[in-house]
Write an enzyme that holds these catalytic residues in place. Structure first.
Site, PDB file in Angstrom:
ATOM      1  N   ASP A   2     -12.411   7.587  -1.890  1.00 31.75           N
ATOM      2  CA  ASP A   2     -13.157   7.249  -3.457  1.00 31.75           C
ATOM      3  C   ASP A   2     -14.603   6.684  -2.859  1.00 31.75           C
ATOM      4  OD1 ASP A   2     -13.666   6.580  -5.931  1.00 31.75           O
ATOM      5  OD2 ASP A   2     -12.423   4.840  -6.117  1.00 31.75           O
ATOM      6  N   GLU A  54     -17.368  14.019 -12.403  1.00 25.88           N
ATOM      7  CA  GLU A  54     -17.158  13.373 -13.799  1.00 25.88           C
ATOM      8  C   GLU A  54     -17.815  13.974 -14.977  1.00 25.88           C
ATOM      9  OE1 GLU A  54     -15.605   8.799 -15.166  1.00 25.88           O
ATOM     10  OE2 GLU A  54     -15.897   9.703 -13.260  1.00 25.88           O
ATOM     11  N   LYS A  83     -13.410  15.428 -13.894  1.00 25.74           N
ATOM     12  CA  LYS A  83     -13.018  14.320 -14.427  1.00 25.74           C
ATOM     13  C   LYS A  83     -13.241  13.811 -15.846  1.00 25.74           C
ATOM     14  CE  LYS A  83     -12.873  10.389 -11.550  1.00 25.74           C
ATOM     15  NZ  LYS A  83     -13.224   9.590 -10.620  1.00 25.74           N
ATOM     16  N   THR A  92      -8.755  10.438 -15.802  1.00 22.09           N
ATOM     17  CA  THR A  92      -9.084   9.034 -14.968  1.00 22.09           C
ATOM     18  C   THR A  92      -9.004   7.897 -16.110  1.00 22.09           C
ATOM     19  OG1 THR A  92     -10.585   7.981 -13.667  1.00 22.09           O
ATOM     20  CG2 THR A  92     -11.728   9.213 -15.419  1.00 22.09           C
ATOM     21  N   PHE A  98      -4.989   3.776 -12.666  1.00 22.45           N
ATOM     22  CA  PHE A  98      -5.881   2.825 -11.893  1.00 22.45           C
ATOM     23  C   PHE A  98      -4.960   1.449 -11.708  1.00 22.45           C
ATOM     24  CE2 PHE A  98     -10.560   3.643 -12.697  1.00 22.45           C
ATOM     25  CZ  PHE A  98     -10.460   4.824 -12.349  1.00 22.45           C
TER      26      PHE A  98
END
Length: 321
Positions: free
Chosen positions: A17, A96, A132, A156, A178
């Site tokens: 990440d 993203e 994403k 996400t 998350f």
């Protein structure tokens, strides 16, 4: 005995990440995931200094609305970071869709097409990329369309069972629940501390993983947003885990046996559920944590996207002076 990181690799696909090229090269994850926060940090590093200059120079040659040019340069930088990571990792790089498109299905689909086309110009095919999208109803619908086109998606900002069920029905490639942000919310709300086994984020991912395996759902579960190695160890065996470099380093130095906690062969039977828009929105509304963390996450990504664009704007103005 091998490190806990190496033991984890034997049961879980490890994803980095980060946009830190040096860390990725050192830690050798299979995949990488990025977001506006990561891109913003990456372009300030020496590894991307030339790419930053090239993108600004390219922007100076474009004609049109200033805001559109700024956005295009920011997009170019995000793709540059992703392409740099794709040169190192053998697997996928997540890129993203703009956070401010989180409630616009058609615009999200169009943006995804732009991202895929930009990577293709650099010789990187769609099979190496994950798009994403925020796990809003609109983001999930965009992913459903993109998946039918052969464009795999990473959903996400996922905090609830409702989001996980909707993603499964949309047949998305991968979800990113998350863990750490769920823990953050509960610690603030209750004032309590939690062990790895009582951690609400860990429990949420375990429940989603169990639901998917019990019902033969192929969508990959990738735990994300970890606050400590205890959370990671508590999810050993999850399909994938995306981990920051500092926690990867900590695991690499840690010794001792790492116990497998999740397995696709071991699950508790659960009935398959179906979810429509009305039910999705109601279930999300009833989950205060998920509602707050989803909206907060979108705002934070949007804030970092705005910061990236402002940085680009300043560089364009400086270059023109």
């Amino acid at each position: 005995m091998t490190s806990k990181l190496e033991q984890l690799r034997s049961m879980t696909v490890v994803v980095a990440d980060t946009g830190d090229i040096e860390a990725v090269a050192r830690l050798k994850p299979v995949d990488c995931t990025t977001n506006p926060s990561i891109v913003l940090k990456a372009i300030g590093s020496p590894a991307f200094a030339d790419k930053f200059k090239e993108a600004v120079s390219w922007g100076r040659k474009q004609n049109g609305n200033d805001d559109a040019i700024v956005a295009a340069v920011a997009d170019r930088l995000a793709i540059s970071v992703g392409a740099g990571l794709a040169e190192i990792v053998p697997g996928r790089v997540s890129t993203e869709v703009d956070a401010d498109l989180s409630f616009d299905t058609e615009a999200s689909i169009a943006k995804a097409h732009q991202i895929i086309a930009a990577y293709k110009e650099l010789g990187i095919e769609r099979e190496r990329i994950l798009i994403k999208l925020a796990s809003t109803w609109e983001g999930i619908r965009a992913a459903e369309v993109l998946q039918t086109e052969g464009i795999d998606c990473n959903l996400t900002l996922l905090f609830s069972q409702a989001q996980a069920i909707a993603c499964a029905e949309a047949k998305v490639f991968l979800i990113s629940p998350f863990v750490g942000r769920i823990l953050d919310w509960h610690k603030k709300a209750t004032g309590q501390d939690y062990t790895a086994e009582t951690d609400p984020g860990v429990i949420s991912v375990r429940n989603i993983y169990n639901y998917y395996k019990a019902n033969g759902i192929s969508t990959i579960v990738m735990g994300a947003s970890f606050r400590n190695v205890g959370e990671i160890e508590a999810l050993a065996g999850c399909d994938r885990l995306t981990i920051s470099p500092n926690l990867l380093d900590e695991l690499d130095k840690a010794e001792g046996k790492l116990e497998r906690k999740l397995s696709p062969e071991t699950f508790t039977a659960e009935p398959m559920q179906s979810i429509d828009e009305k039910t999705f929105r109601w279930m999300l509304n009833e989950d205060q944590m998920a509602t707050e963390k989803l909206s907060d996450g979108i705002r934070l990504f949007s804030k970092d996207l705005t910061a990236l664009r402002e940085l680009v704007r300043k560089e364009l103005l400086r270059a023109a002076a």
